[in-house]
Scaffold this motif. Structure first.
Motif, PDB file in Angstrom:
ATOM      1  N   VAL A  58       0.864  -1.169   0.083  1.00 31.95           N
ATOM      2  CA  VAL A  58       0.051  -0.140   0.241  1.00 31.95           C
ATOM      3  C   VAL A  58       0.690   1.249  -0.084  1.00 31.95           C
ATOM      4  O   VAL A  58       0.396   2.300  -0.567  1.00 31.95           O
ATOM      5  N   LYS A  59       1.911   1.216   0.682  1.00 32.35           N
ATOM      6  CA  LYS A  59       2.787   2.550   0.726  1.00 32.35           C
ATOM      7  C   LYS A  59       3.421   2.752  -0.393  1.00 32.35           C
ATOM      8  O   LYS A  59       4.111   3.916  -0.716  1.00 32.35           O
ATOM      9  N   LYS A  60       3.482   1.941  -1.631  1.00 35.66           N
ATOM     10  CA  LYS A  60       4.201   2.111  -2.662  1.00 35.66           C
ATOM     11  C   LYS A  60       2.932   2.861  -3.746  1.00 35.66           C
ATOM     12  O   LYS A  60       3.460   3.182  -4.933  1.00 35.66           O
ATOM     13  N   VAL A  61       1.756   2.745  -3.280  1.00 35.19           N
ATOM     14  CA  VAL A  61       0.708   3.543  -4.232  1.00 35.19           C
ATOM     15  C   VAL A  61       0.869   4.964  -3.928  1.00 35.19           C
ATOM     16  O   VAL A  61       0.586   5.452  -2.968  1.00 35.19           O
ATOM     17  N   PHE A  62       1.211   5.530  -5.226  1.00 27.90           N
ATOM     18  CA  PHE A  62       1.352   7.241  -5.120  1.00 27.90           C
ATOM     19  C   PHE A  62       0.005   7.691  -4.561  1.00 27.90           C
ATOM     20  O   PHE A  62      -1.384   7.273  -5.210  1.00 27.90           O
TER      21      PHE A  62
ATOM     22  N   LEU B 299       0.619  12.012  -6.186  1.00 33.71           N
ATOM     23  CA  LEU B 299      -0.633  11.764  -6.914  1.00 33.71           C
ATOM     24  C   LEU B 299      -1.002  10.215  -7.567  1.00 33.71           C
ATOM     25  O   LEU B 299      -0.218   9.743  -7.959  1.00 33.71           O
ATOM     26  N   PRO B 300      -2.208   9.834  -7.590  1.00 33.52           N
ATOM     27  CA  PRO B 300      -2.297   8.477  -8.184  1.00 33.52           C
ATOM     28  C   PRO B 300      -1.887   8.233  -9.621  1.00 33.52           C
ATOM     29  O   PRO B 300      -2.262   9.202 -10.340  1.00 33.52           O
ATOM     30  N   VAL B 301      -1.282   7.150  -9.938  1.00 36.61           N
ATOM     31  CA  VAL B 301      -0.715   7.072 -11.450  1.00 36.61           C
ATOM     32  C   VAL B 301      -2.038   7.250 -12.288  1.00 36.61           C
ATOM     33  O   VAL B 301      -3.157   6.333 -11.988  1.00 36.61           O
ATOM     34  N   GLY B 302      -1.922   7.919 -13.459  1.00 35.02           N
ATOM     35  CA  GLY B 302      -3.147   8.009 -14.156  1.00 35.02           C
ATOM     36  C   GLY B 302      -3.954   9.116 -14.177  1.00 35.02           C
ATOM     37  O   GLY B 302      -4.613   9.451 -15.037  1.00 35.02           O
TER      38      GLY B 302
ATOM     39  N   ALA C 266       5.876   9.186 -12.126  1.00 36.41           N
ATOM     40  CA  ALA C 266       4.789   8.245 -11.749  1.00 36.41           C
ATOM     41  C   ALA C 266       4.367   8.718 -10.520  1.00 36.41           C
ATOM     42  O   ALA C 266       2.858   8.869 -10.077  1.00 36.41           O
ATOM     43  N   ARG C 267       5.205   9.440  -9.583  1.00 36.89           N
ATOM     44  CA  ARG C 267       4.635   9.765  -8.286  1.00 36.89           C
ATOM     45  C   ARG C 267       3.927  11.324  -8.221  1.00 36.89           C
ATOM     46  O   ARG C 267       3.105  11.457  -7.706  1.00 36.89           O
ATOM     47  N   ARG C 268       4.063  11.954  -9.573  1.00 38.60           N
ATOM     48  CA  ARG C 268       3.198  13.129  -9.771  1.00 38.60           C
ATOM     49  C   ARG C 268       1.908  12.865 -10.677  1.00 38.60           C
ATOM     50  O   ARG C 268       1.340  13.780 -11.046  1.00 38.60           O
ATOM     51  N   GLY C 269       1.846  11.315 -10.875  1.00 38.21           N
ATOM     52  CA  GLY C 269       0.479  11.055 -11.348  1.00 38.21           C
ATOM     53  C   GLY C 269       0.537  10.641 -12.842  1.00 38.21           C
ATOM     54  O   GLY C 269      -0.416  10.191 -13.349  1.00 38.21           O
TER      55      GLY C 269
ATOM     56  N   LYS D 233      15.295  -4.393 -18.661  1.00 38.18           N
ATOM     57  CA  LYS D 233      13.927  -4.868 -18.466  1.00 38.18           C
ATOM     58  C   LYS D 233      13.772  -5.117 -17.086  1.00 38.18           C
ATOM     59  O   LYS D 233      12.561  -5.003 -16.448  1.00 38.18           O
ATOM     60  N   LYS D 234      14.844  -5.501 -16.097  1.00 25.48           N
ATOM     61  CA  LYS D 234      14.662  -5.625 -14.962  1.00 25.48           C
ATOM     62  C   LYS D 234      14.442  -4.555 -14.108  1.00 25.48           C
ATOM     63  O   LYS D 234      13.468  -4.462 -13.202  1.00 25.48           O
ATOM     64  N   LEU D 235      14.918  -3.414 -14.636  1.00 19.87           N
ATOM     65  CA  LEU D 235      14.977  -2.001 -13.956  1.00 19.87           C
ATOM     66  C   LEU D 235      13.111  -1.492 -14.330  1.00 19.87           C
ATOM     67  O   LEU D 235      12.647  -0.854 -13.280  1.00 19.87           O
ATOM     68  N   ALA D 236      12.857  -2.000 -15.354  1.00 21.85           N
ATOM     69  CA  ALA D 236      11.571  -1.731 -15.611  1.00 21.85           C
ATOM     70  C   ALA D 236      10.371  -2.416 -14.790  1.00 21.85           C
ATOM     71  O   ALA D 236       9.543  -1.893 -14.221  1.00 21.85           O
ATOM     72  N   ARG D 237      10.812  -3.668 -14.497  1.00 20.13           N
ATOM     73  CA  ARG D 237      10.048  -4.533 -13.844  1.00 20.13           C
ATOM     74  C   ARG D 237      10.027  -3.892 -12.104  1.00 20.13           C
ATOM     75  O   ARG D 237       8.975  -3.693 -11.689  1.00 20.13           O
ATOM     76  N   ILE D 238      11.207  -3.456 -11.760  1.00 19.60           N
ATOM     77  CA  ILE D 238      11.198  -2.687 -10.513  1.00 19.60           C
ATOM     78  C   ILE D 238      10.182  -1.584 -10.249  1.00 19.60           C
ATOM     79  O   ILE D 238       9.790  -1.426  -9.392  1.00 19.60           O
ATOM     80  N   LEU D 239      10.602  -0.653 -11.438  1.00 19.04           N
ATOM     81  CA  LEU D 239       9.596   0.480 -11.716  1.00 19.04           C
ATOM     82  C   LEU D 239       8.075   0.332 -11.517  1.00 19.04           C
ATOM     83  O   LEU D 239       7.451   0.908 -10.956  1.00 19.04           O
TER      84      LEU D 239
END
Length: 389
Positions: A67-71, A173-176, A199-202, A225-231
């Motif tokens: 949950v804490k990872k959700v912007f 802000l929430p992504v999207g 992403a943190r700015r939505g 690709k691993k960096l993208a998966r972490i992101l």
């Protein structure tokens, strides 16, 4: 005592969004529900500016981490819910104190009540004194209002929520909720942090990676690709597009000054990125550039690079130094992957003395020696796109 375990979740700056607040909150809650798919929960409900997740407390550590990872989420607290009755509140206070004492040595505390329900007969200062008395009688703790080991929080709402921890999220802000961007993702430290911050700015973020196969190998591609998966733990699923820059680099090497390699390569990247952004309906390009860090990141270089596209280019790291960027990289978990020693396209044909103050007219004259349109179109047509989640 009827005591229910819940996660208490607070929004961040979403509370300042006025007429749009409800939509922002709905988006954040949808993201939280997606993040919690591995862990079933009894119910999720809103109550006066917060929302609560009723679930098995044994799952709370993993759920909190998700949950804490959700912007858009400011903080998360494991709490207990009881009725607005003083005996029940007292039992809940002593319960959370015992739980906290089992985790750490506690010598001092402070009671902190928030009374959102103004119909409750006791004021917040009166409740604080009552709570303090309960804790003093039941433990050997002492009161410290300036720097306590533990805060005992009591929120009086439709129900009463009691807890001793506030675990910070990443807020934002929430992504999207703030458009769509295309991140130029390399294998280095900077660009993953840039994607995270936007992403943190939505902003919903997709990734575009340039390689120089066969000069850069499959292991280099897998690293990115691993960096993208972490992101994607923060951004949600993303499109990952891979483009071979080598034909353009070879054309530059054959037709232009070696010193122009970096600037001309970056201009090719921006042309290709613009076309990929058009294809995927992305409104902005995102880069990990930091002012003055390398030859292509001087003011003069950025100006010349930017002139090749009308698309908005966002540089969230432009005012940060390497130490600040590295701290973020460690925080979000990309650092150890970023420092793996694999070649990337930026190190292929790297000039010994790259231009740091290019002139637009000279760069455009050099580009006249190459078939720009054919090279760019071929790169886009041969791009490979996969989904990262």
């Amino acid at each position: 005592m009827s005591l229910t375990h819940v996660l208490s979740v607070s929004f961040g700056e979403l509370t300042l969004k006025g007429a749009n607040r409800n939509q922002f909150e709905k988006t954040a809650i949808r993201r939280v529900i997606d993040a919690l798919k591995p862990w079933p929960f009894e119910q999720l409900y809103k109550e006066q500016g917060k929302f609560y997740i009723e679930a098995d407390p044994a799952q709370f550590p993993a759920m909190i981490d998700a949950v804490k990872k959700v912007f858009g989420i400011h903080q998360v607290s494991p709490a207990v819910r009881v009725e607005k009755e003083m005996t029940a509140i007292r039992e809940a206070v002593l319960y959370v104190c015992r739980e906290r004492e089992a985790k750490q040595t506690v010598r001092t505390f402070k009671a902190e009540t928030r009374r959102t329900d103004k119909r409750f007969p006791m004021t917040s200062p009166e409740m604080n004194r009552e709570i303090g008395g309960w804790v003093l009688d039941a433990t050997d703790w002492t009161v410290d209002v300036h720097a306590p080991d533990v805060y005992v929080y009591v929120d009086v709402r439709d129900s009463v929520y009691v807890y001793t921890e506030k675990i910070r999220g990443y807020a934002g802000l929430p992504v999207g909720s703030s458009g769509r961007g295309l991140l130029l993702l390399s294998g280095g430290i900077d660009s993953p942090v840039a994607g995270f911050l936007m992403a943190r700015r939505g902003m919903q973020v997709d990734a575009l990676h340039f390689h120089s196969y066969p000069f850069t190998g499959e292991r280099s591609e897998e690293k990115v690709k691993k960096l993208a998966r972490i992101l994607s733990r923060f951004t949600g699923p993303m499109r990952f597009t891979s483009v071979n820059l080598l034909p353009m680099q070879q054309a530059i090497r054959e037709n232009c000054s070696e010193r122009e390699m970096t600037i001309l390569s970056r201009r090719f990247m921006m042309r290709i990125a613009e076309k990929i952004a058009d294809r995927d309906n992305r409104q902005a390009l995102i880069t990990g550039e930091s002012l003055g860090q390398v030859a292509s990141q001087t003011v003069e270089s950025m100006h010349v690079i930017d002139r090749v596209t009308d698309r908005l280019i966002i540089r969230p790291l432009v005012g940060l130094d390497k130490e600040e960027i590295t701290r973020w990289s460690v925080e979000i978990g990309t650092y150890e992957t970023s420092i793996l020693p694999f070649e990337d396209c930026c190190t292929v044909f790297l000039p010994a003395h790259p231009l740091t103050k290019p002139h637009l007219d000279a760069i455009e004259a050099s580009e006249q020696k190459m078939d720009i349109e054919t090279l760019v179109q071929s790169a886009v047509e041969n791009a490979i796109t996969t989904k990262i989640a």
